[in-house]
Design an enzyme around this catalytic site. Sequence first.
Site, PDB file in Angstrom:
ATOM      1  N   LYS A 146      30.180  53.289  56.835  1.00 39.80           N
ATOM      2  CA  LYS A 146      28.827  52.612  56.914  1.00 39.80           C
ATOM      3  C   LYS A 146      28.925  51.661  55.520  1.00 39.80           C
ATOM      4  O   LYS A 146      30.059  51.551  55.060  1.00 39.80           O
ATOM      5  CB  LYS A 146      27.752  53.681  56.268  1.00 39.80           C
ATOM      6  N   TYR A 179      20.718  53.886  66.889  1.00 42.75           N
ATOM      7  CA  TYR A 179      19.833  55.116  66.191  1.00 42.75           C
ATOM      8  C   TYR A 179      18.674  55.397  67.078  1.00 42.75           C
ATOM      9  O   TYR A 179      17.675  55.993  66.492  1.00 42.75           O
ATOM     10  CB  TYR A 179      19.915  54.958  64.677  1.00 42.75           C
ATOM     11  N   PHE A 222      12.384  57.992  58.433  1.00 46.04           N
ATOM     12  CA  PHE A 222      13.250  57.069  57.681  1.00 46.04           C
ATOM     13  C   PHE A 222      13.975  56.263  58.439  1.00 46.04           C
ATOM     14  O   PHE A 222      14.776  55.464  58.108  1.00 46.04           O
ATOM     15  CB  PHE A 222      14.266  58.171  57.091  1.00 46.04           C
ATOM     16  N   ARG A 275      32.802  65.830  62.204  1.00 44.24           N
ATOM     17  CA  ARG A 275      31.740  66.325  61.723  1.00 44.24           C
ATOM     18  C   ARG A 275      32.102  67.550  60.419  1.00 44.24           C
ATOM     19  O   ARG A 275      31.393  67.450  59.370  1.00 44.24           O
ATOM     20  CB  ARG A 275      30.775  67.194  62.438  1.00 44.24           C
ATOM     21  N   THR A 290      24.887  66.016  56.322  1.00 45.98           N
ATOM     22  CA  THR A 290      24.210  64.712  56.014  1.00 45.98           C
ATOM     23  C   THR A 290      23.903  64.410  54.362  1.00 45.98           C
ATOM     24  O   THR A 290      24.196  63.096  54.082  1.00 45.98           O
ATOM     25  CB  THR A 290      22.883  64.738  56.959  1.00 45.98           C
ATOM     26  N   ARG A 327      31.408  63.326  52.250  1.00 46.41           N
ATOM     27  CA  ARG A 327      30.096  63.037  51.970  1.00 46.41           C
ATOM     28  C   ARG A 327      29.958  63.791  50.411  1.00 46.41           C
ATOM     29  O   ARG A 327      29.277  63.200  49.623  1.00 46.41           O
ATOM     30  CB  ARG A 327      29.083  63.617  52.780  1.00 46.41           C
ATOM     31  N   ASN A 352      25.424  57.750  52.978  1.00 45.78           N
ATOM     32  CA  ASN A 352      26.253  58.804  53.152  1.00 45.78           C
ATOM     33  C   ASN A 352      27.891  58.578  53.744  1.00 45.78           C
ATOM     34  O   ASN A 352      28.417  59.414  54.434  1.00 45.78           O
ATOM     35  CB  ASN A 352      25.686  60.138  53.823  1.00 45.78           C
ATOM     36  N   HIS A 362      29.475  58.067  59.546  1.00 41.06           N
ATOM     37  CA  HIS A 362      28.774  58.612  60.783  1.00 41.06           C
ATOM     38  C   HIS A 362      29.933  59.114  61.702  1.00 41.06           C
ATOM     39  O   HIS A 362      30.779  58.424  61.921  1.00 41.06           O
ATOM     40  CB  HIS A 362      28.028  57.284  61.593  1.00 41.06           C
ATOM     41  N   GLU A 419      27.930  56.260  72.237  1.00 36.77           N
ATOM     42  CA  GLU A 419      28.118  55.492  70.996  1.00 36.77           C
ATOM     43  C   GLU A 419      29.533  54.739  71.273  1.00 36.77           C
ATOM     44  O   GLU A 419      29.471  53.402  70.636  1.00 36.77           O
ATOM     45  CB  GLU A 419      28.263  56.428  69.967  1.00 36.77           C
TER      46      GLU A 419
HETATM   47  P1  ATP Z   1      25.153  60.286  61.316  1.00 41.74           P
HETATM   48  O1  ATP Z   1      24.254  60.247  62.753  1.00 41.74           O
HETATM   49  O2  ATP Z   1      24.978  59.061  60.598  1.00 41.74           O
HETATM   50  O3  ATP Z   1      26.335  60.815  61.711  1.00 41.74           O
HETATM   51  P2  ATP Z   1      23.983  62.883  60.855  1.00 41.74           P
HETATM   52  O4  ATP Z   1      24.368  63.288  61.901  1.00 41.74           O
HETATM   53  O5  ATP Z   1      24.562  63.857  59.628  1.00 41.74           O
HETATM   54  O6  ATP Z   1      24.491  61.592  60.236  1.00 41.74           O
HETATM   55  P3  ATP Z   1      21.393  62.496  61.488  1.00 41.74           P
HETATM   56  O7  ATP Z   1      20.411  63.597  61.319  1.00 41.74           O
HETATM   57  O8  ATP Z   1      21.779  62.125  62.816  1.00 41.74           O
HETATM   58  O9  ATP Z   1      22.448  62.773  60.491  1.00 41.74           O
HETATM   59  O10 ATP Z   1      20.649  60.992  60.637  1.00 41.74           O
HETATM   60  C1  ATP Z   1      21.349  59.822  60.715  1.00 41.74           C
HETATM   61  C2  ATP Z   1      21.448  59.255  59.565  1.00 41.74           C
HETATM   62  O11 ATP Z   1      20.044  58.877  59.165  1.00 41.74           O
HETATM   63  C3  ATP Z   1      22.016  59.766  58.231  1.00 41.74           C
HETATM   64  O12 ATP Z   1      23.451  59.876  58.273  1.00 41.74           O
HETATM   65  C4  ATP Z   1      21.437  59.277  57.326  1.00 41.74           C
HETATM   66  O13 ATP Z   1      22.191  58.168  56.969  1.00 41.74           O
HETATM   67  C5  ATP Z   1      19.959  59.098  57.610  1.00 41.74           C
HETATM   68  N1  ATP Z   1      19.109  60.091  57.562  1.00 41.74           N
HETATM   69  C6  ATP Z   1      18.925  61.381  58.099  1.00 41.74           C
HETATM   70  N2  ATP Z   1      18.064  62.061  57.154  1.00 41.74           N
HETATM   71  C7  ATP Z   1      17.453  61.247  56.405  1.00 41.74           C
HETATM   72  C8  ATP Z   1      16.620  61.549  55.533  1.00 41.74           C
HETATM   73  N3  ATP Z   1      15.759  62.437  55.272  1.00 41.74           N
HETATM   74  N4  ATP Z   1      16.211  60.638  54.717  1.00 41.74           N
HETATM   75  C9  ATP Z   1      16.968  59.464  54.642  1.00 41.74           C
HETATM   76  N5  ATP Z   1      17.950  58.893  55.471  1.00 41.74           N
HETATM   77  C10 ATP Z   1      18.020  59.833  56.350  1.00 41.74           C
HETATM   78 MG    MG Z   2      23.599  61.865  63.788  1.00 37.20          MG
END
Ligand code: ATP
Ligand code: MG
Length: 137
Positions: free
Chosen positions: A9, A49, A57, A85, A91, A102, A112, A115, A126
């Site tokens: 990212k 996304y 968010f 993962r 996350t 992370r 973080n 992705h 994706e």
């Molecule tokens: P990614 O999809 O980026 O690999 P993830 O699967 O761990 O991460 P998701 O729940 O898919 O997490 O959320 C996508 C992204 O949105 C997170 O990686 C983070 O950058 C952001 N995000 C998720 N939850 C929050 C939150 N509560 N506040 C702020 N940002 C968030």
């Molecule tokens: Mg995700």
Amino acid sequence: MQKTLSIIKPDGVSKKLTGDVICVFESAGFRLAAMKMKWLSKAEAESFYYVHKERPFFADLVDFMTSGPVVLMVLEGDNVIKRNREIMGATDPAEAEAGTIRARWADSKQNNIVHGSDSEESARFEIGHFFSGIEIF
Ligand code: ATP
Ligand code: MG
């Protein structure tokens, strides 16, 4: 062999962690099947996304993902979706296991560093979002 989409990212790129993150993936035995650097447009980040479009968010997430260039990669390996993962960590870096990407480098739940696709279905979507067939080796 399974494939997954990985993104370094904008925070990972601006913190000069690109090499470190790729080193973690290659050391884990993943094969780099595709890679490119790109500054995502708002439309590209929103459609990537889209599953989160109703989340509070979402707007901040799109702003963050378009704040600078990212590194897009296709990683290949046995069970790579789940293993990637695990290597990324939770996350929220505060909840991520020690030694994960992370836990080591992320500043917040939003910023973080990486992705990773979370299922075979999302990996297919994706990878296709960012790479054409002839770009994947
Ligand atoms: P990614 O999809 O980026 O690999 P993830 O699967 O761990 O991460 P998701 O729940 O898919 O997490 O959320 C996508 C992204 O949105 C997170 O990686 C983070 O950058 C952001 N995000 C998720 N939850 C929050 C939150 N509560 N506040 C702020 N940002 C968030
Ligand atoms: Mg995700």
